[in-house]
Design a protein around this motif. Structure first.
Motif, PDB file in Angstrom:
ATOM      1  N   GLU A   1      38.321  11.456  28.284  1.00  0.00           N
ATOM      2  CA  GLU A   1      38.244  10.546  29.423  1.00  0.00           C
ATOM      3  C   GLU A   1      38.351   9.091  28.973  1.00  0.00           C
ATOM      4  O   GLU A   1      38.949   8.268  29.663  1.00  0.00           O
ATOM      5  N   PHE A   2      37.804   8.778  27.804  1.00  0.00           N
ATOM      6  CA  PHE A   2      37.953   7.425  27.276  1.00  0.00           C
ATOM      7  C   PHE A   2      39.415   7.147  26.931  1.00  0.00           C
ATOM      8  O   PHE A   2      39.925   6.062  27.214  1.00  0.00           O
ATOM      9  N   ALA A   3      40.095   8.111  26.347  1.00  0.00           N
ATOM     10  CA  ALA A   3      41.513   7.938  26.021  1.00  0.00           C
ATOM     11  C   ALA A   3      42.336   7.715  27.292  1.00  0.00           C
ATOM     12  O   ALA A   3      43.248   6.882  27.303  1.00  0.00           O
ATOM     13  N   ASP A   4      42.025   8.439  28.355  1.00  0.00           N
ATOM     14  CA  ASP A   4      42.722   8.232  29.632  1.00  0.00           C
ATOM     15  C   ASP A   4      42.483   6.809  30.143  1.00  0.00           C
ATOM     16  O   ASP A   4      43.418   6.129  30.560  1.00  0.00           O
ATOM     17  N   TRP A   5      41.232   6.358  30.098  1.00  0.00           N
ATOM     18  CA  TRP A   5      40.914   5.006  30.549  1.00  0.00           C
ATOM     19  C   TRP A   5      41.614   3.959  29.687  1.00  0.00           C
ATOM     20  O   TRP A   5      42.154   2.972  30.192  1.00  0.00           O
ATOM     21  N   ASN A   6      41.603   4.184  28.371  1.00  0.00           N
ATOM     22  CA  ASN A   6      42.160   3.232  27.406  1.00  0.00           C
ATOM     23  C   ASN A   6      43.676   3.349  27.269  1.00  0.00           C
ATOM     24  O   ASN A   6      44.291   2.572  26.554  1.00  0.00           O
ATOM     25  N   LYS A   7      44.249   4.340  27.928  1.00  0.00           N
ATOM     26  CA  LYS A   7      45.693   4.617  27.825  1.00  0.00           C
ATOM     27  C   LYS A   7      46.107   4.689  26.350  1.00  0.00           C
ATOM     28  O   LYS A   7      47.048   4.039  25.901  1.00  0.00           O
ATOM     29  N   SER A   8      45.347   5.492  25.615  1.00  0.00           N
ATOM     30  CA  SER A   8      45.557   5.605  24.170  1.00  0.00           C
ATOM     31  C   SER A   8      45.452   7.050  23.741  1.00  0.00           C
ATOM     32  O   SER A   8      45.130   7.934  24.533  1.00  0.00           O
ATOM     33  N   LYS A   9      45.701   7.257  22.471  1.00  0.00           N
ATOM     34  CA  LYS A   9      45.419   8.551  21.866  1.00  0.00           C
ATOM     35  C   LYS A   9      43.909   8.686  21.758  1.00  0.00           C
ATOM     36  O   LYS A   9      43.165   7.714  21.923  1.00  0.00           O
ATOM     37  N   TRP A  10      43.476   9.872  21.425  1.00  0.00           N
ATOM     38  CA  TRP A  10      42.049  10.071  21.209  1.00  0.00           C
ATOM     39  C   TRP A  10      41.611   9.217  20.029  1.00  0.00           C
ATOM     40  O   TRP A  10      42.263   9.169  18.996  1.00  0.00           O
ATOM     41  N   ILE A  11      40.493   8.535  20.200  1.00  0.00           N
ATOM     42  CA  ILE A  11      39.942   7.730  19.113  1.00  0.00           C
ATOM     43  C   ILE A  11      38.507   8.193  18.844  1.00  0.00           C
ATOM     44  O   ILE A  11      37.873   8.800  19.711  1.00  0.00           O
ATOM     45  N   ASN A  12      38.022   7.888  17.659  1.00  0.00           N
ATOM     46  CA  ASN A  12      36.677   8.352  17.318  1.00  0.00           C
ATOM     47  C   ASN A  12      35.614   7.540  18.063  1.00  0.00           C
ATOM     48  O   ASN A  12      35.880   6.481  18.635  1.00  0.00           O
ATOM     49  N   LEU A  13      34.398   8.062  18.026  1.00  0.00           N
ATOM     50  CA  LEU A  13      33.295   7.444  18.746  1.00  0.00           C
ATOM     51  C   LEU A  13      33.002   6.035  18.238  1.00  0.00           C
ATOM     52  O   LEU A  13      32.703   5.137  19.029  1.00  0.00           O
ATOM     53  N   THR A  14      33.109   5.822  16.943  1.00  0.00           N
ATOM     54  CA  THR A  14      32.858   4.487  16.381  1.00  0.00           C
ATOM     55  C   THR A  14      33.793   3.458  17.000  1.00  0.00           C
ATOM     56  O   THR A  14      33.370   2.369  17.408  1.00  0.00           O
ATOM     57  N   ASN A  15      35.072   3.784  17.091  1.00  0.00           N
ATOM     58  CA  ASN A  15      36.033   2.844  17.679  1.00  0.00           C
ATOM     59  C   ASN A  15      35.819   2.676  19.183  1.00  0.00           C
ATOM     60  O   ASN A  15      35.963   1.573  19.717  1.00  0.00           O
ATOM     61  N   ALA A  16      35.452   3.741  19.860  1.00  0.00           N
ATOM     62  CA  ALA A  16      35.175   3.638  21.298  1.00  0.00           C
ATOM     63  C   ALA A  16      33.992   2.706  21.547  1.00  0.00           C
ATOM     64  O   ALA A  16      34.031   1.883  22.471  1.00  0.00           O
ATOM     65  N   THR A  17      32.952   2.805  20.720  1.00  0.00           N
ATOM     66  CA  THR A  17      31.788   1.929  20.916  1.00  0.00           C
ATOM     67  C   THR A  17      32.144   0.472  20.666  1.00  0.00           C
ATOM     68  O   THR A  17      31.609  -0.417  21.324  1.00  0.00           O
ATOM     69  N   LYS A  18      33.049   0.220  19.721  1.00  0.00           N
ATOM     70  CA  LYS A  18      33.483  -1.164  19.489  1.00  0.00           C
ATOM     71  C   LYS A  18      34.174  -1.721  20.726  1.00  0.00           C
ATOM     72  O   LYS A  18      33.947  -2.872  21.111  1.00  0.00           O
ATOM     73  N   ILE A  19      35.000  -0.903  21.344  1.00  0.00           N
ATOM     74  CA  ILE A  19      35.733  -1.336  22.527  1.00  0.00           C
ATOM     75  C   ILE A  19      34.782  -1.638  23.684  1.00  0.00           C
ATOM     76  O   ILE A  19      34.973  -2.610  24.422  1.00  0.00           O
TER      77      ILE A  19
END
Length: 154
Positions: A108-126
């Motif tokens: 769901e984060f990748a859909d929101w970010n219009k990106s490939k799947w990213i790890n949790l560490t990178n998602a938290t930075k965003i």
């Protein structure tokens, strides 16, 4: 439907690996389950241990997954269970059949970010969540909760 957040640490990434730690927190961030788990078949996991730091000796007094299975089922029963990379963790958790639904925050984060799947560490930075203790289940569930709350507000 109430939401809980789940994370595991495992002996590796293949289907025959096992859980060595599980945490489930509620939507307020309070732990419902936060325990090390003694694997039934694996006696060492050097590659995974380098990532999460959980050694076989740490698990000598830990319960097995079968010993806490009823507790896991009770924690997820009828609830929305949010997991970062749900397909991965779900393969180790038959107890999730009692959940109301299972949601994958990574997808769901990748859909929101219009990106490939990213790890949790990178998602938290965003999303601007700062944390310590990555690759331990309690820290990861709190980070996951922050990412999920961010997604629900957007």
């Amino acid at each position: 439907m109430k939401t809980v957040y789940l994370d595991t640490e495992t002996t590796g990434v293949s289907a025959d690996d096992e859980i060595v730690e599980i945490t489930i927190i509620d939507d307020d961030g309070e732990p419902l389950i936060n325990t090390l788990v003694k694997p039934r078949y694996h006696t060492s996991w050097p590659d995974a241990q380098r990532v999460h730091g959980i050694a076989p000796i740490d698990l000598r007094h830990a319960p097995t997954q079968s010993q806490i299975s009823d507790d896991i089922r009770k924690a997820v029963k009828g609830k929305r269970v949010v997991i970062y990379n749900a397909p991965y963790d779900s393969k180790y958790l038959p107890e999730l059949e009692d959940a109301g639904e299972v949601r994958c925050a990574m997808r769901e984060f990748a859909d929101w970010n219009k990106s490939k799947w990213i790890n949790l560490t990178n998602a938290t930075k965003i999303v601007g969540y700062e944390w310590e203790g990555a690759h331990r289940a309690l820290a990861d569930t709190k980070a996951l909760r922050a990412v999920w709350h961010f997604l629900q507000k957007t």
